[in-house]
Design a protein around this motif. Sequence first.
Motif, mmCIF file in Angstrom:
data_model
loop_
_atom_site.group_PDB
_atom_site.id
_atom_site.type_symbol
_atom_site.label_atom_id
_atom_site.label_comp_id
_atom_site.label_asym_id
_atom_site.label_seq_id
_atom_site.Cartn_x
_atom_site.Cartn_y
_atom_site.Cartn_z
ATOM 1 N N VAL A 8 1.025 -1.141 -0.145
ATOM 2 C CA VAL A 8 0.028 -0.003 -0.042
ATOM 3 C C VAL A 8 0.931 1.275 -0.263
ATOM 4 O O VAL A 8 2.014 1.198 0.520
ATOM 5 N N ALA A 16 -4.202 0.022 6.423
ATOM 6 C CA ALA A 16 -3.965 -1.189 5.800
ATOM 7 C C ALA A 16 -3.789 -2.110 7.235
ATOM 8 O O ALA A 16 -4.203 -3.268 7.222
ATOM 9 N N ARG A 19 -7.055 -3.006 8.602
ATOM 10 C CA ARG A 19 -7.661 -3.753 7.650
ATOM 11 C C ARG A 19 -7.121 -5.350 7.884
ATOM 12 O O ARG A 19 -7.754 -6.356 7.996
ATOM 13 N N LEU A 57 -10.478 -3.661 -1.844
ATOM 14 C CA LEU A 57 -9.363 -2.972 -1.523
ATOM 15 C C LEU A 57 -9.256 -1.749 -2.136
ATOM 16 O O LEU A 57 -9.918 -1.648 -3.185
ATOM 17 N N TRP A 61 -3.949 -0.156 -3.562
ATOM 18 C CA TRP A 61 -3.482 -1.395 -2.731
ATOM 19 C C TRP A 61 -3.209 -2.844 -3.609
ATOM 20 O O TRP A 61 -4.337 -2.825 -4.500
#
Length: 277
Positions: A8, A16, A19, A57, A61
């Motif tokens: 990313v 990120a 996530r 995403l 990414w």
Amino acid sequence: MRVVELVVPAHDADLATDRLWAAGASAIEERDDGERVVFRTVLAADDQVSTARLGSLPAGWNVAFVDVDDTPAETWREFAVPIEVNDELEIRPAWSDALLRPGRTVIEIEPAGSFGLGDHPTTRLSADAVWRAVRPGDRVLDVGCGTGVLSIVAVERGANSVVAIDVAEAAREATEHNAARHGVGSRIDASCTPLAEIDGPFDLVVANILAPTLVALAPDLRRVLAPAGRLVISGILAERHDHVIEALAPLEATRTDVVDAWAAVELVAGATDSSAG
């Protein structure tokens, strides 16, 4: 070992990381070259399951799956510590030798290939909400059960039975193992059955999964909930979950708790909103 490699832009590093934790990472390796950040972690044994857990995403990414000789999945164990959920409940690694606090219910978890130990804010929030919401004799549904920690919390609090489901076979295995080590295996039915095939009603439904999946599952979450039942959702960001609540209407939020920018929301049918942060 098969690992997820997520690349990313540097300015998205924190997002990120969140996530990946929410998708089931138990440890994350990070490399930063100034312009981009490369994360490696283990989410599931199956690439399709890992992809589903990550969800859609953002632009910029990139995700890949690579085979490596070693991963961060085991080295974190020596640093894992018990997690205090509330004054009455603690979640701890199954191998921990930390001193026990008298009078506290302790849930010991072996994550194996599944989702963490309860240290992620969404799991802690969900465990606390389940601890408050369960009533003796309840029938409970745990959607996205991971290690089974929330299922075990529900039984320890007085639930009569729990149906625990997850898309990952590793989660089913971890849930069965952890339930057995707590002596509650006969009261927790773990499987990879899709929510669409689950029959209600349930007095309490808990779903600690990402916002896009909660929205997609909203009709079935409402369907399986008993008329006077309670729904606990987490895996959502504190400042960006209005669309999830809207998807679950006419259920109404009665309480919202926040830890480190993550939220857990309790909902019921026909209630007056009295959210607290």
